[in-house]
Design an enzyme around this catalytic site. Structure first.
Site, PDB file in Angstrom:
ATOM      1  N   CYS A   2      -9.979   1.889  19.485  1.00 44.37           N
ATOM      2  CA  CYS A   2     -10.255   0.819  18.533  1.00 44.37           C
ATOM      3  C   CYS A   2      -9.064  -0.131  18.472  1.00 44.37           C
ATOM      4  CB  CYS A   2     -10.546   1.298  17.117  1.00 44.37           C
ATOM      5  SG  CYS A   2     -12.034   2.277  16.973  1.00 44.37           S
ATOM      6  N   ARG A  27      -8.846  -0.926  24.341  1.00 44.03           N
ATOM      7  CA  ARG A  27      -8.769   0.160  23.358  1.00 44.03           C
ATOM      8  C   ARG A  27     -10.152   0.599  22.872  1.00 44.03           C
ATOM      9  NH1 ARG A  27      -3.410   0.410  21.089  1.00 44.03           N
ATOM     10  NH2 ARG A  27      -4.247   1.755  19.491  1.00 44.03           N
ATOM     11  N   TRP A  73     -14.326   1.748  19.407  1.00 44.02           N
ATOM     12  CA  TRP A  73     -14.645   2.911  20.234  1.00 44.02           C
ATOM     13  C   TRP A  73     -15.272   3.907  19.267  1.00 44.02           C
ATOM     14  CZ3 TRP A  73     -13.325   8.147  20.469  1.00 44.02           C
ATOM     15  CH2 TRP A  73     -13.628   8.794  21.682  1.00 44.02           C
ATOM     16  N   ASN A  99      -9.114   1.874  12.301  1.00 44.49           N
ATOM     17  CA  ASN A  99      -8.923   2.662  13.519  1.00 44.49           C
ATOM     18  C   ASN A  99      -8.499   4.044  13.054  1.00 44.49           C
ATOM     19  OD1 ASN A  99      -8.202   3.719  15.976  1.00 44.49           O
ATOM     20  ND2 ASN A  99      -6.405   2.407  16.273  1.00 44.49           N
ATOM     21  N   GLY A 100      -9.157   5.099  13.557  1.00 43.96           N
ATOM     22  CA  GLY A 100      -8.810   6.455  13.132  1.00 43.96           C
ATOM     23  C   GLY A 100     -10.042   7.179  12.634  1.00 43.96           C
ATOM     24  N   GLU A 484      -5.518  14.814  39.803  1.00 46.58           N
ATOM     25  CA  GLU A 484      -5.459  13.401  39.422  1.00 46.58           C
ATOM     26  C   GLU A 484      -6.495  12.590  40.210  1.00 46.58           C
ATOM     27  OE1 GLU A 484      -4.397  11.778  37.077  1.00 46.58           O
ATOM     28  OE2 GLU A 484      -4.050   9.733  37.708  1.00 46.58           O
ATOM     29  N   LYS A 488      -9.468  10.477  38.435  1.00 48.28           N
ATOM     30  CA  LYS A 488      -9.638   9.030  38.636  1.00 48.28           C
ATOM     31  C   LYS A 488     -11.075   8.723  39.039  1.00 48.28           C
ATOM     32  CE  LYS A 488      -6.917   7.674  37.039  1.00 48.28           C
ATOM     33  NZ  LYS A 488      -5.763   8.273  36.452  1.00 48.28           N
ATOM     34  N   GLU A 491     -13.527   9.229  36.081  1.00 49.63           N
ATOM     35  CA  GLU A 491     -13.369   8.232  35.027  1.00 49.63           C
ATOM     36  C   GLU A 491     -14.026   6.906  35.333  1.00 49.63           C
ATOM     37  OE1 GLU A 491      -9.247   8.068  32.846  1.00 49.63           O
ATOM     38  OE2 GLU A 491      -8.995   8.228  34.990  1.00 49.63           O
ATOM     39  N   HIS A 507     -12.172  31.165  46.533  1.00 43.64           N
ATOM     40  CA  HIS A 507     -12.542  31.992  45.380  1.00 43.64           C
ATOM     41  C   HIS A 507     -13.706  31.388  44.594  1.00 43.64           C
ATOM     42  CE1 HIS A 507      -9.112  34.558  46.073  1.00 43.64           C
ATOM     43  NE2 HIS A 507      -8.351  33.483  46.173  1.00 43.64           N
ATOM     44  N   LYS A 606      -8.423   3.268  26.272  1.00 50.62           N
ATOM     45  CA  LYS A 606      -7.002   3.507  26.508  1.00 50.62           C
ATOM     46  C   LYS A 606      -6.410   3.914  25.169  1.00 50.62           C
ATOM     47  CE  LYS A 606      -3.754   2.496  29.701  1.00 50.62           C
ATOM     48  NZ  LYS A 606      -3.880   3.286  30.908  1.00 50.62           N
TER      49      LYS A 606
HETATM   50  C1  F6R Z   1      -6.524   8.796  32.723  1.00 49.19           C
HETATM   51  C2  F6R Z   1      -5.920   8.398  31.488  1.00 49.19           C
HETATM   52  C3  F6R Z   1      -5.854   9.384  30.387  1.00 49.19           C
HETATM   53  C4  F6R Z   1      -4.458   9.357  29.760  1.00 49.19           C
HETATM   54  C5  F6R Z   1      -4.418  10.279  28.535  1.00 49.19           C
HETATM   55  C6  F6R Z   1      -3.040  10.344  27.935  1.00 49.19           C
HETATM   56  O1  F6R Z   1      -6.565   7.760  33.631  1.00 49.19           O
HETATM   57  O2  F6R Z   1      -5.472   7.293  31.338  1.00 49.19           O
HETATM   58  O3  F6R Z   1      -6.182  10.654  30.828  1.00 49.19           O
HETATM   59  O4  F6R Z   1      -3.529   9.756  30.715  1.00 49.19           O
HETATM   60  O5  F6R Z   1      -5.323   9.816  27.585  1.00 49.19           O
HETATM   61  O6  F6R Z   1      -2.613   9.087  27.541  1.00 49.19           O
HETATM   62  P1  F6R Z   1      -1.097   8.769  27.240  1.00 49.19           P
HETATM   63  O7  F6R Z   1      -0.345   8.933  28.505  1.00 49.19           O
HETATM   64  O8  F6R Z   1      -1.091   7.374  26.735  1.00 49.19           O
HETATM   65  O9  F6R Z   1      -0.661   9.769  26.208  1.00 49.19           O
END
Ligand code: F6R
Length: 611
Positions: A2, A27, A73, A99-100, A484, A488, A491, A507, A606
């Site tokens: 948010c 966000r 969000w 937000n929250g 990772e 990616k 996501e 396994h 994000k």
């Molecule tokens: C993946 C991604 C998330 C963040 C996670 C932690 O691409 O961006 O998995 O890595 O939400 O976020 P931070 O690093 O901001 O604590």
């Protein structure tokens, strides 16, 4: 998670708010809305992206010099027009964005309903609005005081902004657990849940702390504690600039950020890594390095991609500094009553510096008297300020929801930390330290070489764009890279993918292999190479399609695998910095080819500021 914006001054608030919401959209992007005061209080809110809202406003302009805005969000209640923020008082006198999460909203709602209040949305936020109304109705307090009193009854987290029709010269904001920044202009003020909506107007900012409430007027602002004591707040200077938060000619922020990595890694090493002794000086940890070097255990807490970087850090710190390391999901750490002995140290890693779970891990460790050190990207973020000491990544703002350049900068900082600890503990010889330093300094140029080959990775993505499942396998420090790579792809392409240590394949996951299954192997020419090649043989024998990322010379792998992506050679522990680049590019290209919204993938946001 948010985004909140607010404006008070002499500009048209709608322009500032829409501009700010567009910059904050990473966000949250399931709905957006604004409230503007101009004789009356007008609210406009729409399901969907900020663009939908701005189109609506373009056709039916809202005028006024005071307003708040929100990009959502969804947590409570589906994304639709009605659940979108702002939410207004029953008599329309004030509007609030939030937000929250109000965790006790059910009991509050029940009480308020019994008192006769009605609700038109499914959000927890509307409960807070009704609660403020109730405090006002029962006490006759001013809006600011009523907000403070209502907030004292709330459990959970909030960053809120409020404007009222009764006072066209007042913007109120408060925070607990959800960041808010006030930008200070000349007779005007800008509120943001981060610096993105503020940066083009001013660099002077005040960071609100938990429990603080701010009342902003055109003539100035006052910050109060929960006990209504006025505070003297320090004014900080933002270090990011506008250019850094724009796409700069790229189609997507994610691609821009992938391509920026030679520079962002360079920035993460600048002034810290030297060709001669002492080789590494991480200024932010300088005063605590002896404590850290004597720790009998380092526990690293993080989430998502930052957790993957932590896993790479575990390999590096254990190998180079010989200190036992444990990596914990921050979200689990807090709730399992962790045993932290006196000599333990906790390190947290967070790009945003605002992740609620990571912040909770900081507080848990601190409550047990354990020092917590941070590795953050966002200067002035909550985690950066709450930790006892720490290091910034200096990677510049990361806007793409899928983290890329933050990961490589985090690994770069962890590599430097491992070398600094190693030096202090006399684990490596001078010659070995020099050699590691040389390899690390060469990484930006080597990443550029991988990026220069992006075209060939696009061709591979074109072949596998329709695959429904992917497997990613790697060993040693490249096991986290496999995780990772899979994250990616999930996501941003919504393709199911799993990452495993290559040897674990037999396994279980091997049962998944057939001719429809692309398997990405990280097969570096290092101590585990022969074993990984055996795993590749096992996949090929079962008709799987292998994409190998390797630094091995042309030879066996080229005949064995469908595709080989060659990357330069570095020392084994630093290979993740190179091997992750093809992972990022594969997922980026597949997402683009599948028509996915790369920078704003569905359901994600994000900066995850709720638990
Ligand atoms: C993946 C991604 C998330 C963040 C996670 C932690 O691409 O961006 O998995 O890595 O939400 O976020 P931070 O690093 O901001 O604590």
């Amino acid at each position: 998670m948010c985004g909140i914006v607010g404006y008070i001054g002499e500009r048209e608030a709608a322009d500032v708010l829409i501009n700010g919401l567009t910059r904050l959209e990473y966000r949250g992007y399931d709905s957006a809305g604004v409230a503007i005061v101009n004789g009356s209080l007008e609210v406009r809110k729409k399901k969907g992206k900020v663009k939908t809202l701005s189109n609506d406003l373009a056709g039916n302009v809202l005028r006024g010099k005071l307003g708040i805005g929100h990009t959502r969000w969804a947590t409570h209640g589906p994304p639709n027009d009605i659940n979108a923020h702002p939410h207004t008082a029953s008599d329309g006198s004030f509007a609030l964005v939030h937000n929250g999460i109000i965790e006790n909203y059910t009991s509050l709602k029940e009480r308020l309903t019994n008192q006769g209040y009605t609700f038109s949305t499914q959000t927890d936020t509307e409960v807070l609005v009704r609660l403020i109304e109730d405090v006002r109705n029962s006490t006759g307090l001013s809006l600011g005081k009523a907000i403070r009193q209502a907030l004292s009854q709330v459990q959970g987290t909030y960053g809120i902004a409020v404007v009222s029709n009764d006072d066209p010269d007042m913007l109120i904001a408060a925070r607990k657990g959800s960041p808010l920044i006030l930008g200070i202009g000349d007779g005007e003020y800008f509120l943001g849940s981060d610096a993105a909506p503020i940066i083009e107007y001013t660099r002077k900012v005040v960071y609100l702390n938990d429990g603080e409430l701010i009342i902003v007027r055109r003539s100035g602002f006052t910050v109060y504690t929960v006990d209504n004591i006025a505070l003297d707040k320090a004014i900080h200077e933002l270090e990011w600039d506008l250019e850094q938060i724009e796409k700069g000619g790229y189609d997507h922020f994610m691609l821009k950020e992938i391509m920026e990595q030679p520079a962002s890694i360079q920035n993460a090493m600048r002034g810290r890594l030297f060709k001669k002794a002492p080789y590494v000086v991480l200024g932010g940890l300088f005063d605590v390095i002896d404590k850290l070097k004597d720790a009998d255990r380092i526990i690293i807490c993080a989430c998502g991609t930052s957790w993957h970087a932590a896993l790479v850090g575990e390999y590096m710190i254990e190998a180079l500094a010989r200190i036992p390391v444990e990596v914990e999901y921050a979200s689990e750490f807090r709730y399992r009553n962790p045993i932290l002995r006196k000599n333990a140290a906790v390190l947290v890693i967070s790009q945003s510096g605002e992740t609620a779970d990571t912040l909770a891990a900081v507080k848990e460790a601190q409550s047990q008297g354990i020092p917590v050190y941070g590795i953050c990207n966002t200067v002035g973020s909550t985690i950066a300020r709450e930790t006892d000491a720490g290091v910034y990544l200096h990677a510049g703002p990361e806007i793409g929801v899928a983290s890329t350049k933050a990961f490589t900068a985090q690994v770069t900082v962890l590599a430097q930390l491992a070398l600094m600890l190693s030096n202090r503990r006399n684990v490596l010889t001078d010659k070995e330290l020099k050699n590691y330093t040389k390899h690390l300094l060469a990484i930006p140029g080597q990443i550029q070489q991988v990026l220069d080959g992006a075209e060939s990775i696009l061709k591979i993505a074109e072949i596998y764009r329709y695959a429904n499942n992917f497997l990613y396998l790697g060993r040693g420090p490249n096991f986290p890279v496999a995780l990772e790579g899979a994250l990616k792809l999930k996501e941003i392409s919504y393709v199911h993918a799993e990452g495993y240590p290559a040897a674990e394949m037999k396994h279980g996951p091997i049962a998944l292999i057939d001719r429809f299954m692309p398997v990405v192997f990280i097969a570096m020419n290092d101590s585990s190479y022969d074993k990984v090649v055996s795993n590749i043989e096992e996949v090929v024998a079962r008709d799987g399609n292998v994409i190998a990322v390797t630094d091995a010379p042309v030879g066996h792998l080229d005949t064995l695998c469908q595709h080989v992506i060659r990357i330069p050679t570095t020392t084994e522990l630093f290979t993740p910095l190179l091997s992750v680049i093809p992972m990022q590019l594969i997922s980026y290209y597949i997402a683009v080819l599948r028509g996915c919204h790369v920078d704003q993938p569905r359901n994600l946001a994000k900066s995850v500021t709720v638990e």
